[in-house]
Design a protein around this motif. Structure first.
Motif, mmCIF file in Angstrom:
data_model
loop_
_atom_site.group_PDB
_atom_site.id
_atom_site.type_symbol
_atom_site.label_atom_id
_atom_site.label_comp_id
_atom_site.label_asym_id
_atom_site.label_seq_id
_atom_site.Cartn_x
_atom_site.Cartn_y
_atom_site.Cartn_z
ATOM 1 N N THR A 69 -24.707 -23.295 2.779
ATOM 2 C CA THR A 69 -23.401 -23.594 3.368
ATOM 3 C C THR A 69 -22.436 -23.848 2.213
ATOM 4 O O THR A 69 -22.708 -24.670 1.337
ATOM 5 C CB THR A 69 -23.472 -24.838 4.268
ATOM 6 O OG1 THR A 69 -24.371 -24.579 5.346
ATOM 7 C CG2 THR A 69 -22.099 -25.183 4.825
ATOM 8 N N ILE A 80 -18.621 -24.957 0.937
ATOM 9 C CA ILE A 80 -17.473 -25.760 1.353
ATOM 10 C C ILE A 80 -16.367 -25.602 0.314
ATOM 11 O O ILE A 80 -16.587 -25.849 -0.872
ATOM 12 C CB ILE A 80 -17.859 -27.244 1.497
ATOM 13 C CG1 ILE A 80 -19.018 -27.401 2.491
ATOM 14 C CG2 ILE A 80 -16.659 -28.076 1.938
ATOM 15 C CD1 ILE A 80 -19.636 -28.791 2.503
ATOM 16 N N ARG A 114 -5.499 -23.593 2.045
ATOM 17 C CA ARG A 114 -6.598 -23.561 3.007
ATOM 18 C C ARG A 114 -6.399 -22.444 4.031
ATOM 19 O O ARG A 114 -7.356 -21.770 4.420
ATOM 20 C CB ARG A 114 -6.731 -24.916 3.711
ATOM 21 C CG ARG A 114 -7.429 -25.955 2.866
ATOM 22 C CD ARG A 114 -7.572 -27.276 3.592
ATOM 23 N NE ARG A 114 -6.357 -28.058 3.510
ATOM 24 C CZ ARG A 114 -6.319 -29.391 3.372
ATOM 25 N NH1 ARG A 114 -7.448 -30.079 3.310
ATOM 26 N NH2 ARG A 114 -5.189 -30.047 3.313
ATOM 27 N N ARG A 156 -9.117 -19.576 4.678
ATOM 28 C CA ARG A 156 -9.701 -19.368 6.006
ATOM 29 C C ARG A 156 -9.513 -17.921 6.472
ATOM 30 O O ARG A 156 -10.416 -17.337 7.086
ATOM 31 C CB ARG A 156 -9.075 -20.336 7.008
ATOM 32 C CG ARG A 156 -9.535 -21.775 6.817
ATOM 33 C CD ARG A 156 -8.782 -22.723 7.720
ATOM 34 N NE ARG A 156 -9.188 -24.106 7.464
ATOM 35 C CZ ARG A 156 -8.355 -25.139 7.474
ATOM 36 N NH1 ARG A 156 -7.066 -24.947 7.727
ATOM 37 N NH2 ARG A 156 -8.802 -26.356 7.237
ATOM 38 N N THR A 189 -17.516 -16.858 8.433
ATOM 39 C CA THR A 189 -17.187 -18.108 9.123
ATOM 40 C C THR A 189 -18.402 -18.959 9.454
ATOM 41 O O THR A 189 -18.286 -20.181 9.604
ATOM 42 C CB THR A 189 -16.404 -17.826 10.415
ATOM 43 O OG1 THR A 189 -17.131 -16.869 11.202
ATOM 44 C CG2 THR A 189 -15.021 -17.270 10.109
ATOM 45 N N GLN A 190 -19.573 -18.355 9.585
ATOM 46 C CA GLN A 190 -20.767 -19.136 9.909
ATOM 47 C C GLN A 190 -21.264 -19.968 8.739
ATOM 48 O O GLN A 190 -21.899 -21.008 8.932
ATOM 49 C CB GLN A 190 -21.888 -18.199 10.385
ATOM 50 C CG GLN A 190 -21.619 -17.528 11.711
ATOM 51 C CD GLN A 190 -21.390 -18.527 12.848
ATOM 52 O OE1 GLN A 190 -22.197 -19.429 13.053
ATOM 53 N NE2 GLN A 190 -20.287 -18.372 13.558
ATOM 54 N N SER A 191 -20.968 -19.516 7.529
ATOM 55 C CA SER A 191 -21.551 -20.195 6.358
ATOM 56 C C SER A 191 -20.526 -20.819 5.423
ATOM 57 O O SER A 191 -20.909 -21.561 4.518
ATOM 58 C CB SER A 191 -22.403 -19.206 5.563
ATOM 59 O OG SER A 191 -21.642 -18.091 5.167
ATOM 60 N N LYS A 210 -17.179 -23.280 5.072
ATOM 61 C CA LYS A 210 -16.356 -24.286 5.735
ATOM 62 C C LYS A 210 -15.156 -24.624 4.862
ATOM 63 O O LYS A 210 -15.295 -24.779 3.639
ATOM 64 C CB LYS A 210 -17.167 -25.561 6.005
ATOM 65 C CG LYS A 210 -18.543 -25.328 6.658
ATOM 66 C CD LYS A 210 -18.436 -24.692 8.016
ATOM 67 C CE LYS A 210 -19.800 -24.481 8.638
ATOM 68 N NZ LYS A 210 -19.718 -23.724 9.912
ATOM 69 N N PRO A 257 -12.667 -27.551 5.196
ATOM 70 C CA PRO A 257 -12.296 -28.735 5.985
ATOM 71 C C PRO A 257 -10.864 -29.189 5.759
ATOM 72 O O PRO A 257 -10.266 -28.963 4.696
ATOM 73 C CB PRO A 257 -13.286 -29.793 5.498
ATOM 74 C CG PRO A 257 -13.638 -29.368 4.110
ATOM 75 C CD PRO A 257 -13.624 -27.868 4.130
ATOM 76 N N GLU A 268 -11.685 -34.707 7.373
ATOM 77 C CA GLU A 268 -12.726 -34.106 8.203
ATOM 78 C C GLU A 268 -14.114 -34.397 7.642
ATOM 79 O O GLU A 268 -14.331 -34.388 6.432
ATOM 80 C CB GLU A 268 -12.508 -32.595 8.293
ATOM 81 C CG GLU A 268 -13.454 -31.878 9.239
ATOM 82 C CD GLU A 268 -13.120 -30.410 9.426
ATOM 83 O OE1 GLU A 268 -14.003 -29.667 9.913
ATOM 84 O OE2 GLU A 268 -11.988 -29.989 9.083
ATOM 85 N N LEU A 307 -18.135 -33.303 7.655
ATOM 86 C CA LEU A 307 -19.132 -32.271 7.912
ATOM 87 C C LEU A 307 -20.504 -32.912 7.852
ATOM 88 O O LEU A 307 -20.806 -33.666 6.921
ATOM 89 C CB LEU A 307 -19.034 -31.153 6.866
ATOM 90 C CG LEU A 307 -17.692 -30.426 6.752
ATOM 91 C CD1 LEU A 307 -17.721 -29.444 5.587
ATOM 92 C CD2 LEU A 307 -17.340 -29.703 8.049
ATOM 93 N N LEU A 345 -24.429 -31.941 7.629
ATOM 94 C CA LEU A 345 -25.240 -30.778 7.273
ATOM 95 C C LEU A 345 -26.704 -31.162 7.085
ATOM 96 O O LEU A 345 -27.007 -32.269 6.706
ATOM 97 C CB LEU A 345 -24.701 -30.154 5.988
ATOM 98 C CG LEU A 345 -23.216 -29.755 6.008
ATOM 99 C CD1 LEU A 345 -22.730 -29.427 4.615
ATOM 100 C CD2 LEU A 345 -22.999 -28.573 6.941
#
Length: 281
Positions: A238, A240, A254, A258, A267-269, A271, A273, A277, A279, A281
């Protein structure tokens, strides 16, 4: 169809423990609260109010005052529950005057080398430790990694090389927890690639603001293309992206990162933030 021993091999062992949870909160800029193996670290605290400092001279959008955004919570909330601090380097956007004044002087602080240790001790902090190849703290192994806070062309200018200085990354490891690599303020280079290959992190935090100096086409930290480079070496991790939107010289937002992540089906892996925010994990 699998039967007998073959079925036993193919079936996950229910007694095999899953990874215990790591909590990562983006405070603002590169300031993070990482709760790892029952210990909470505050990384690279920049705690000033919006607009407290002039823009960085000789950088992109230097007329803007830093930070560009307010903290998403009170300083008391930022500090609450913190067991130790990690300062990857002492540039203002990672260790500012507000942090120096507001953080408890008895909190353990981990730094990259003796020069930063001496500076932070001179500011009144009592427990300052240099992270060497492997440093143990509360059952957690902290490993210092290297990098380069700018391009070869920048470091070829002595005055600029002195200003850019050195910055470290840190790998967190503890039994039962995901290996987490905070890459720090560096461009993509062989040292980062080597660290990814060596440690095989399951969580990678990149400073992706693509901060720029006047007169140089490239950045002093990572950008969106480095997300793809990281993904290619650590496909299961993942990733970030932080260190965006909060200081004048950050050229990548950001929103733009994005959009890049979405366009590249990441988008699945990956992030990105928002400030405040959390997260898990």
């Amino acid at each position: 169809m699998l039967t007998g021993p073959a079925l036993a091999q193919a079936t996950p062992d229910k007694n095999t423990p899953a990874h215990k949870q790591t909590q990562i909160q983006l405070v603002r800029n590169a300031t993070l609260k990482i709760s790892y193996a029952d210990t909470t670290f505050l990384l690279d605290p920049m705690l000033a109010k919006k607009g407290a400092y002039p823009g960085f001279e000789g950088t992109y959008r230097s007329t803007l005052r830093n930070p560009l955004l307010e903290l998403p919570m009170s300083v008391d909330e930022v500090i609450s529950g913190v067991d130790a601090i990690i300062v990857t380097h002492t540039h203002l956007d990672h260790w500012d005057e507000a942090a120096q004044q507001l953080l408890p002087k008895d909190l353990p602080i981990f730094v990259q080398h003796e020069a930063d240790a001496a500076l932070i001790k001179s500011q009144g902090f009592k427990q300052v430790t240099v992270i060497h190849d492997r440093t143990e703290f509360e059952g957690i192994t902290l490993t210092k990694t290297g990098g380069q806070h700018g391009t070869d062309d920048m470091y070829a200018v002595p005055q600029l090389a002195a200003l850019l200085g050195e910055a470290m990354g840190v790998v967190f490891q503890a039994p039962g927890y995901k290996t987490t690599y905070v890459v720090g303020d560096t461009i993509w280079n062989g040292v980062v690639e080597q660290a990814l290959n060596k440690h095989q992190p399951e969580v990678v935090i990149l400073n992706t603001g693509y901060a720029q100096l006047e007169g140089f086409p490239n950045s002093i930290i990572m950008g969106k293309e480095d997300v793809t480079r990281t993904k290619n070496i650590a496909p299961q991790a993942t990733i970030i992206g932080v260190h965006m939107d909060a200081v004048n010289h950050a050229a990548l937002s950001r929103k733009e990162l994005r959009e890049f992540v979405k366009a590249n089906s990441l988008t699945q892996s990956v992030k990105v933030p928002n400030d405040g925010e959390i997260l898990k994990l």
